[in-house]
Design an enzyme around this catalytic site. Structure first.
Site, short mmCIF file in Angstrom:
data_model
loop_
_atom_site.label_atom_id
_atom_site.label_comp_id
_atom_site.label_asym_id
_atom_site.label_seq_id
_atom_site.Cartn_x
_atom_site.Cartn_y
_atom_site.Cartn_z
N GLY A 97 -36.93 -20.76 -97.79
CA GLY A 97 -37.28 -21.04 -99.07
C GLY A 97 -36.61 -20.08 -99.99
O GLY A 97 -36.43 -20.27 -101.27
N GLY A 98 -36.24 -18.88 -99.36
CA GLY A 98 -35.23 -18.08 -100.37
C GLY A 98 -34.14 -18.32 -100.30
O GLY A 98 -33.45 -18.72 -101.25
N GLU A 127 -35.93 -15.50 -86.27
CA GLU A 127 -37.34 -15.13 -86.30
C GLU A 127 -38.41 -16.16 -85.54
O GLU A 127 -38.49 -16.99 -86.31
CB GLU A 127 -37.35 -14.59 -87.49
CG GLU A 127 -38.82 -13.31 -88.08
CD GLU A 127 -38.61 -12.89 -89.67
OE1 GLU A 127 -39.53 -12.47 -89.61
OE2 GLU A 127 -38.29 -14.28 -89.74
N LYS A 156 -45.25 -16.32 -109.83
CA LYS A 156 -45.17 -17.42 -109.16
C LYS A 156 -46.03 -17.06 -108.51
O LYS A 156 -45.80 -16.10 -107.23
CB LYS A 156 -43.89 -18.22 -108.87
CG LYS A 156 -43.98 -19.47 -107.98
CD LYS A 156 -45.09 -20.57 -107.97
CE LYS A 156 -45.06 -20.97 -107.21
NZ LYS A 156 -45.85 -20.85 -106.08
N GLY A 193 -40.37 -13.70 -98.45
CA GLY A 193 -40.90 -14.86 -97.50
C GLY A 193 -39.51 -15.73 -96.24
O GLY A 193 -39.03 -14.86 -95.90
N SER A 194 -40.14 -17.15 -96.66
CA SER A 194 -38.94 -17.52 -95.04
C SER A 194 -37.63 -17.89 -95.15
O SER A 194 -37.17 -17.71 -96.86
CB SER A 194 -39.43 -18.80 -95.10
OG SER A 194 -39.24 -19.87 -95.78
N ARG A 195 -36.53 -17.94 -94.71
CA ARG A 195 -35.55 -18.54 -95.10
C ARG A 195 -34.93 -19.68 -96.08
O ARG A 195 -34.02 -18.84 -96.88
CB ARG A 195 -34.37 -18.22 -93.73
CG ARG A 195 -32.88 -18.15 -93.59
CD ARG A 195 -32.51 -17.86 -92.37
NE ARG A 195 -30.85 -17.73 -92.21
CZ ARG A 195 -29.84 -17.75 -90.92
NH1 ARG A 195 -30.83 -16.90 -90.09
NH2 ARG A 195 -29.25 -18.04 -91.61
N GLU A 219 -35.45 -11.87 -99.77
CA GLU A 219 -36.24 -10.94 -98.18
C GLU A 219 -36.19 -12.09 -97.88
O GLU A 219 -37.08 -12.47 -97.72
CB GLU A 219 -37.09 -10.13 -98.17
CG GLU A 219 -37.28 -9.72 -97.01
CD GLU A 219 -38.90 -8.61 -97.13
OE1 GLU A 219 -38.94 -8.68 -96.04
OE2 GLU A 219 -38.67 -7.29 -97.56
N CYS A 250 -42.28 -8.73 -92.01
CA CYS A 250 -41.21 -8.22 -92.08
C CYS A 250 -40.51 -7.84 -91.01
O CYS A 250 -39.20 -7.95 -90.51
CB CYS A 250 -40.10 -8.67 -93.59
SG CYS A 250 -40.98 -6.91 -94.30
#
Length: 526
Positions: free
Chosen positions: A244-245, A392, A183, A240-242, A264, A301
């Site tokens: 999104g994950g 973060e 993706k 990516g972001s928290r 991650e 990161c």
């Protein structure tokens, strides 16, 4: 090469009526061409082709897959300056940085090729039959690891090459024998297509099934969710972001057959400034810290976003040196307008928290989407009351926590969430204190660093780029280094299988040539 804006689904190049454009973060101008947006039908086609390719691809010998990875690497290099210039236009990252990232991308593909040839990745173990064992005989038991199935990889915004279309997740999944559906990240679709061309050409040159690789573009959450929840997909790699994950993690676990999501997500990478180190080299540490903090506009990161130190005159000296350095730093373009806006919002929110003081900000900028470095400070007493101070902020920002003593410093560390890294700046006189901190740091981080900085992740056999939640969704794994292949493998035991029916690698005459364990004894192979 020409960038078409089409989807890469196996060997097919598909144009759609719904499109989107990349945008230059340096100017906010639209970049050509328009890129097709994948829909549910494209997800179905890509996953069907990947599943059809799976058995053929996973059963290829290691040498064939190794040559495939090397061909991808060669094809990426053959793209030349066109790849770097497009990535620069889409991300604002300097050409020097992108040249280095291209080298990392190519080298990790070659590293996995080398790992395949060494054969240890298969984890072969053989416990030979013991028919005369009392009171019960033992069956012949032989184990190897096999690929788990088609994998979906989500491209990352901050690494358009090394963590995107042909990045570490793709390399490790392909090495394991898993077809990959990428993706693509919508902020750099042209870069992604050029790399996709390199992979697709390697698939064709190596006579592999077309479903081994596909690239789907689009900026909707529905596309990502459709990929993760498709029953033919067996694992997910994400950087990516928290938010999104976790959305992908929750979607994967709501399936009738849940699958692993290796995401991650979030890390502030605490750095402990030990007392004797500060006393001896406060200004040197400050300079090195600011270099790490502002590298790549802080869009790593592993950015050092959290400092801890015990109050002392040396700490004041560190702060003054860091302030002077930060205040003359010229802001640079961030990856996207959205990332810039989120960064500024995050800094504003931190500044508004009780007890937080601004130590330094970088220079003002007249350009668009330019992130100003920020160093804030707060007492440990205030931080322990407010978990928001440990969240973060993606960019060149860090918060310095003043602790009264070692006990309070340890208390802060124990309250932190999981991290990718933890760093100790120390001298020999700090070793006793460091020994008392290390047991906590081991439980909090995937990588512990002494007298270095967390930015810069070596791609190697021993590297761990992972950590307890929320640094990653599964702290038992790494997304960098050869151990990353294990995420996309699972063990299978063969009990009392006739030699003629065994996989070649487990046959008695074959296994002697590879690393394996025979009845518990490690053997290196011939």
């Amino acid at each position: 090469m020409t960038i078409s804006g089409k989807l890469f689904i196996g060997a097919q190049r598909i144009a759609k009526t719904e499109t989107f454009y990349a945008k230059s973060p340096a100017t906010n101008e639209t970049l050509q061409p328009a890129f097709s947006t994948a829909d549910i039908s494209d997800v179905e086609l890509a996953t069907t082709l990947a599943n059809a390719a799976f058995n053929t691809y996973r059963n290829l010998d290691s040498e064939t897959r190794a040559k495939f990875l090397e061909r991808i690497a060669d094809n990426i290099m053959a793209l030349g300056d066109e790849l770097l210039e497009r990535a620069h236009a889409e991300t604002g990252l300097p050409l020097v940085r992108l040249t280095g990232e291209r080298g990392r991308t190519v080298n990790q593909l070659k590293l996995f090729a080398d790992e395949l040839r060494k054969q240890g990745w298969q984890g072969v173990r053989i416990d030979p039959a013991l028919p005369d064992r009392k009171p019960l005989p033992r069956s012949d038991l032989r184990m190897r690891k096999i690929a788990i199935g088609p994998v979906v990889v989500f491209g990352a915004s901050n690494f358009p090459l090394a963590f995107s279309v042909a990045g570490g997740d793709t390399a490790s999944a392909l090495a394991a024998g898993c077809p990959v559906i990428v993706k693509g990240h919508p902020s750099h679709p042209g870069t992604g297509e050029l790399v996709a061309q390199a992979i697709a050409a390697a698939v064709q040159a190596c006579n592999l099934p077309e479903g081994v690789f596909s690239l789907l573009n689009g900026n909707s959450h529905q596309l990502g969710s459709s990929l993760v929840t498709h029953p033919l997909v067996k694992a997910v790699g994400f950087t990516g972001s928290r938010n999104g994950g976790m959305a992908l993690f929750n979607a994967a676990n709501s399936r009738p057959n849940p699958i692993p999501v290796y995401a991650e997500m979030s890390s502030i990478n605490p750095v402990v400034l030990m007392p004797h180190a500060l006393a001896m080299r406060a200004e040197k540490i400050a300079g090195d810290f600011v270099n790490s903090l502002t590298m790549g506009v802080g869009q790593f990161c592993t950015n050092p976003g959290f400092l801890l130190a015990i109050e002392s005159p040396a700490l004041d000296q560190f702060m003054n040196a860091a302030r002077k350095t930060i205040e003359v730093i010229t802001p640079a373009v961030m990856l996207t307008e959205g990332i810039y806006q989120a960064y500024e919002k995050g800094i504003t929110q931190l500044q508004s928290q009780p007890g937080v003081k601004v130590v330094a900000r970088g220079l003002e900028s007249s350009g668009v989407n330019c992130g100003r470095a920020a160093l804030l400070s707060v007492s440990a007493d205030q931080l322990l009351k407010n978990s928001a101070l440990t969240h973060e902020v993606f960019g060149a920002s860090s918060i310095l926590v003043h602790c009264k003593d070692e006990a309070q410093l340890l208390n802060v560390l124990q309250k932190l969430e999981g991290q990718l890294t933890a760093t100790l700046q120390l001298n020999a006189e700090d070793h006793a204190m460091a020994a008392r901190l290390l047991p906590t740091l081991e439980l909090k981080a995937g990588r512990i660093i002494v007298n270095g900085w967390p930015t810069g992740v070596e791609v190697s056999h021993a590297m761990v780029h992972g950590g307890p939640f929320p640094a990653t969704s599964d702290g038992r794994s790494t997304s960098v280094g050869t151990l990353a292949i294990d995420r996309f493998l699972r063990p299978v035991c063969y009990q009392d299988i006739p030699d003629a029916l065994l996989p070649t690698i487990l046959k008695t005459n074959e296994v002697v040539s590879i690393p394996h364990r025979w009845d518990g004894e490690y053997r290196t192979g011939k």
